[in-house]
Design a protein around this motif. Structure first.
Motif, mmCIF file in Angstrom:
data_model
loop_
_atom_site.group_PDB
_atom_site.id
_atom_site.type_symbol
_atom_site.label_atom_id
_atom_site.label_comp_id
_atom_site.label_asym_id
_atom_site.label_seq_id
_atom_site.Cartn_x
_atom_site.Cartn_y
_atom_site.Cartn_z
ATOM 1 N N ALA A 17 42.984 63.053 84.979
ATOM 2 C CA ALA A 17 42.041 61.950 84.791
ATOM 3 C C ALA A 17 40.826 62.418 83.997
ATOM 4 C CB ALA A 17 41.611 61.397 86.143
ATOM 5 N N LEU A 18 40.335 63.608 84.286
ATOM 6 C CA LEU A 18 39.191 64.150 83.560
ATOM 7 C C LEU A 18 39.544 64.392 82.090
ATOM 8 C CD1 LEU A 18 36.285 65.091 83.922
ATOM 9 C CD2 LEU A 18 37.170 67.348 84.470
ATOM 10 N N ALA A 19 40.723 64.924 81.830
ATOM 11 C CA ALA A 19 41.149 65.168 80.451
ATOM 12 C C ALA A 19 41.283 63.856 79.676
ATOM 13 C CB ALA A 19 42.472 65.928 80.437
ATOM 14 N N LEU A 20 41.844 62.838 80.305
ATOM 15 C CA LEU A 20 41.984 61.539 79.640
ATOM 16 C C LEU A 20 40.615 60.925 79.351
ATOM 17 C CD1 LEU A 20 44.993 59.934 81.531
ATOM 18 C CD2 LEU A 20 44.945 60.785 79.184
ATOM 19 N N GLY A 21 39.713 61.021 80.307
ATOM 20 C CA GLY A 21 38.366 60.498 80.102
ATOM 21 C C GLY A 21 37.648 61.203 78.967
ATOM 22 N N LEU A 22 37.770 62.526 78.931
ATOM 23 C CA LEU A 22 37.137 63.293 77.861
ATOM 24 C C LEU A 22 37.755 62.940 76.507
ATOM 25 C CD1 LEU A 22 35.138 65.498 77.053
ATOM 26 C CD2 LEU A 22 36.921 67.176 77.540
ATOM 27 N N GLY A 23 39.069 62.797 76.467
ATOM 28 C CA GLY A 23 39.738 62.429 75.224
ATOM 29 C C GLY A 23 39.304 61.053 74.730
ATOM 30 N N LEU A 24 39.189 60.100 75.644
ATOM 31 C CA LEU A 24 38.729 58.758 75.259
ATOM 32 C C LEU A 24 37.297 58.791 74.750
ATOM 33 C CD1 LEU A 24 40.258 56.526 78.064
ATOM 34 C CD2 LEU A 24 40.898 56.606 75.652
ATOM 35 N N PHE A 25 36.452 59.610 75.359
ATOM 36 C CA PHE A 25 35.073 59.737 74.905
ATOM 37 C C PHE A 25 35.019 60.303 73.485
ATOM 38 C CE2 PHE A 25 31.178 62.318 74.510
ATOM 39 C CZ PHE A 25 30.248 61.291 74.591
ATOM 40 N N VAL A 26 35.827 61.321 73.205
ATOM 41 C CA VAL A 26 35.855 61.916 71.865
ATOM 42 C C VAL A 26 36.322 60.885 70.843
ATOM 43 C CG1 VAL A 26 37.028 63.645 70.442
ATOM 44 C CG2 VAL A 26 36.111 64.284 72.669
ATOM 45 N N VAL A 27 37.360 60.130 71.174
ATOM 46 C CA VAL A 27 37.862 59.100 70.254
ATOM 47 C C VAL A 27 36.796 58.033 70.021
ATOM 48 C CG1 VAL A 27 39.554 57.226 70.041
ATOM 49 C CG2 VAL A 27 40.283 59.502 70.763
ATOM 50 N N LEU A 28 36.089 57.633 71.076
ATOM 51 C CA LEU A 28 35.037 56.630 70.940
ATOM 52 C C LEU A 28 33.923 57.118 70.024
ATOM 53 C CD1 LEU A 28 33.861 53.900 71.857
ATOM 54 C CD2 LEU A 28 32.755 55.145 73.719
ATOM 55 N N VAL A 29 33.479 58.351 70.206
ATOM 56 C CA VAL A 29 32.427 58.907 69.350
ATOM 57 C C VAL A 29 32.915 58.979 67.902
ATOM 58 C CG1 VAL A 29 31.093 60.998 68.847
ATOM 59 C CG2 VAL A 29 31.265 60.157 71.190
ATOM 60 N N PHE A 30 34.173 59.361 67.690
ATOM 61 C CA PHE A 30 34.730 59.448 66.341
ATOM 62 C C PHE A 30 34.761 58.072 65.674
ATOM 63 C CE2 PHE A 30 38.529 59.501 63.543
ATOM 64 C CZ PHE A 30 38.076 60.441 62.628
#
Length: 46
Positions: A17-30
């Motif tokens: 869950a933490l990895a998915l959240g971090l990945g979504l945050f990176v995609v959002l910032v991009f």
């Protein structure tokens, strides 16, 4: 110290869950960065 299978399964779930959240945050910032840069590039005079 050996942990129980239930504790290992719970830890793995939290890590996923933490990895998915971090990945979504990176995609959002991009995406936000691309949108903001794209708007500035389109408004630049030639």
């Amino acid at each position: 110290m050996l942990e129980s299978p239930e504790a290992a399964r719970a830890r793995r779930g939290r890590n996923i869950a933490l990895a998915l959240g971090l990945g979504l945050f990176v995609v959002l910032v991009f995406v936000v960065t691309l949108v903001r840069l794209g708007a500035n590039v389109a408004a630049r005079p030639f």
